[in-house]
Design a protein around this motif. Structure first.
Motif, PDB file in Angstrom:
ATOM      1  N   LEU A 175       0.825  -1.221   0.000  1.00  0.00           N
ATOM      2  CA  LEU A 175       0.000   0.000   0.000  1.00  0.00           C
ATOM      3  C   LEU A 175       0.854   1.265   0.000  1.00  0.00           C
ATOM      4  O   LEU A 175       0.342   2.360   0.254  1.00  0.00           O
ATOM      5  N   GLY A 176       2.142   1.108  -0.274  1.00  0.00           N
ATOM      6  CA  GLY A 176       3.031   2.264  -0.332  1.00  0.00           C
ATOM      7  C   GLY A 176       3.833   2.500   0.930  1.00  0.00           C
ATOM      8  O   GLY A 176       4.522   3.522   1.044  1.00  0.00           O
ATOM      9  N   GLY A 177       3.778   1.577   1.884  1.00  0.00           N
ATOM     10  CA  GLY A 177       4.483   1.742   3.142  1.00  0.00           C
ATOM     11  C   GLY A 177       5.960   1.451   3.034  1.00  0.00           C
ATOM     12  O   GLY A 177       6.481   1.079   1.971  1.00  0.00           O
ATOM     13  N   ALA A 178       6.638   1.604   4.172  1.00  0.00           N
ATOM     14  CA  ALA A 178       8.091   1.385   4.222  1.00  0.00           C
ATOM     15  C   ALA A 178       8.417   0.605   5.495  1.00  0.00           C
ATOM     16  O   ALA A 178       8.861   1.161   6.495  1.00  0.00           O
ATOM     17  N   VAL A 179       8.177  -0.695   5.444  1.00  0.00           N
ATOM     18  CA  VAL A 179       8.400  -1.578   6.587  1.00  0.00           C
ATOM     19  C   VAL A 179       9.522  -2.540   6.241  1.00  0.00           C
ATOM     20  O   VAL A 179       9.528  -3.148   5.166  1.00  0.00           O
ATOM     21  N   THR A 180      10.465  -2.695   7.160  1.00  0.00           N
ATOM     22  CA  THR A 180      11.600  -3.594   6.966  1.00  0.00           C
ATOM     23  C   THR A 180      11.551  -4.683   8.025  1.00  0.00           C
ATOM     24  O   THR A 180      11.375  -4.401   9.218  1.00  0.00           O
ATOM     25  N   GLU A 181      11.698  -5.930   7.591  1.00  0.00           N
ATOM     26  CA  GLU A 181      11.717  -7.049   8.528  1.00  0.00           C
ATOM     27  C   GLU A 181      13.104  -7.195   9.141  1.00  0.00           C
ATOM     28  O   GLU A 181      14.113  -7.234   8.424  1.00  0.00           O
ATOM     29  N   LEU A 182      13.156  -7.273  10.456  1.00  0.00           N
ATOM     30  CA  LEU A 182      14.393  -7.487  11.195  1.00  0.00           C
ATOM     31  C   LEU A 182      14.460  -8.938  11.658  1.00  0.00           C
ATOM     32  O   LEU A 182      13.491  -9.684  11.532  1.00  0.00           O
ATOM     33  N   GLU A 183      15.598  -9.315  12.224  1.00  0.00           N
ATOM     34  CA  GLU A 183      15.735 -10.685  12.708  1.00  0.00           C
ATOM     35  C   GLU A 183      14.677 -11.003  13.763  1.00  0.00           C
ATOM     36  O   GLU A 183      14.123 -12.104  13.793  1.00  0.00           O
ATOM     37  N   ASP A 184      14.371 -10.016  14.597  1.00  0.00           N
ATOM     38  CA  ASP A 184      13.450 -10.255  15.703  1.00  0.00           C
ATOM     39  C   ASP A 184      12.357  -9.194  15.769  1.00  0.00           C
ATOM     40  O   ASP A 184      11.832  -8.903  16.835  1.00  0.00           O
TER      41      ASP A 184
END
Length: 453
Positions: free
Chosen positions: A379-388
């Protein structure tokens, strides 16, 4: 694909439990202004299913007052009936359905239990199947076959229970009950879910030698859920000793029947209270218990971190939103079920957020970390997956289809975002029937500022 407004289905919690409206896109309502709403919510799923299990192995009947009626609780009821427990619906004063009268019976196997996608069913009932006489096969939805079950299987084998899983270490598997479970000492790694601990503790007093359970992993998520299990046992006369952190001892003994009033589900309050922040309005939840072991009680401390204000008095919890939503730095290993809704707030915040300690939610109804990244970024967001965990940067979101992955928390997260972002369509809002079949109706009630019946 049909696009329509979705209204709460005629939902039979003791029937097939598969809503007919799966696949219908639900146009998430856009808030037209600040909310001013007051709502009541159905009972806690976590408490309902724990009390159902204990009532089934108690020494006398129990009455569950104002329990939850949902897919997860319905699956638990049907499973316990299949094992020989009598469960009847009886008139009560709750507005969301009847009370439940549970009469214990001799546990018998020679049956198949449908777990659906309910972790409480697949992890709480295998120990009871060990106490039953005859084979009991456990299976569930396709997604359930991907959920971790190795700890349940290996721990019961260590306690003397014969289980056939064809080497899968997951659903489906068969417990060959002999009518008794030896019990004794067992060490497990419950890092993936506290339900592994709770499932053993709930049945431990019925084991011949009781239970000495030790957790060997580096972390133990959702300790409040274990505290809830211990509290429900204590109320029925079962003492759980904890000589050290990660160790629990239960002696063999009687589990008392009792009448118990089920608290409203505080985790299910999260999307409604979050809506106050999104709309800069006010939402009140009635019947807020204090004290409580529910993890949803943490919302009282968590929502002010996002900029809201919270008042609690006379059984009411009121959240009021301010001019903007703030970003947060959170370490939340004990609140995995709250995370998706909190991430929705973070995606609408005016500054970055980082939420850690939540790696275990990769093993919930879906991989919630990957699902949140995929859907918000879609949807245009800026989310980054981290290890935890997850890192969320502010971004301007746009409309689109929000996929739920058969996960009720993902569905309510899409609804929260839809309050502020026009054009969001939630795929399969009916998945909320897992713990809150009334969600769409309550959501529209909230937006109208009225009170539910």
């Amino acid at each position: 694909m049909l696009i329509s407004r979705y209204s709460a289905p005629d939902f039979d919690p003791y029937g097939d439990n598969r809503p007919e409206d799966e696949g219908v896109l639900w146009a998430a309502p856009l808030a037209s202004g600040p909310l001013d709403a007051r709502l009541s919510l159905p009972g806690s799923k976590s408490l309902t299913n724990r009390e159902l299990v204990l009532a089934a192995i108690a020494d006398s009947p129990s009455r569950l007052i104002a329990p939850l009626h949902s897919r997860d609780s319905g699956l638990m009821v049907e499973a316990l009936r299949a094992l020989g427990t009598t469960i009847e619906t009886v008139p009560g004063e709750g507005v969301f359905g009847p009370d439940l009268l549970v009469t214990p019976g001799e546990l018998t196997g020679s049956t198949t239990i449908d777990c659906g996608l309910a972790g409480t069913v697949m992890r709480f009932l295998p120990p009871l199947a060990g106490l039953a006489l005859g084979p009991t096969t456990f299976d569930g939805d396709e997604g359930a076959r991907r959920r971790p079950m190795a700890t349940t299987i290996s721990s019961l084998r260590a306690l003397g229970v014969d289980i056939d899983d064809d080497g899968r270490r997951s659903l489906p598997f068969t417990v060959h009950g002999m009518g008794t479970v030896d019990g004794g000492a067992v060490t497990i790694d419950a890092s993936a879910s506290s339900q592994f601990v709770s499932g053993l503790l709930l049945a431990a007093a019925r084991f011949d030698s009781g239970l000495r359970l030790t957790h060997s992993g580096e972390r133990l998520p959702s300790m409040p859920h274990i505290d809830m299990t211990i509290a429900t046992l204590a109320a029925r006369g079962v003492a759980v000793e904890s000589p050290s952190v990660g160790e629990w001892v239960v002696s063999p003994g009687i589990i008392a029947g009792r009448d118990v009033a089920i608290e409203p589900d505080l985790s299910n309050a999260a999307p409604f209270l979050a809506a106050a922040l999104v709309t800069r309005g006010r939402v009140t939840i009635t019947g807020w218990p204090s004290p409580t072991t529910q993890i949803g009680a943490r919302l009282e401390q968590l929502l002010p971190l996002f900029g809201g204000s919270v008042e609690r008095a006379d059984g009411l919890l009121t959240v009021t939103g301010r001019e903007s939503i703030r970003g947060v730095e959170l370490h939340l290993p004990e609140g995995g079920e709250l995370v998706p809704n909190l991430v929705a707030l973070a995606a609408l915040a005016d500054s970055p957020s980082t939420i850690t300690g939540i790696g275990h939610i990769r093993h919930h109804e879906t991989d919630r970390l990957a699902a949140l990244v995929t859907e918000i970024n879609g949807l245009g967001g800026a989310v980054t997956e981290l290890e935890d965990g997850l890192h969320i940067e502010p971004a301007t979101l746009h409309g689109g289809i929000w996929h739920c992955y058969e996960d009720h928390r993902m569905a309510t997260t899409g609804a929260i975002l839809g309050l502020a972002v026009p054009g969001i369509e939630v795929e399969n809002i009916a998945t909320t029937s897992k713990t809150l079949p009334q969600f769409p109706a309550l959501w529209h009630t909230m937006l109208g500022g009225g009170s539910p019946a």
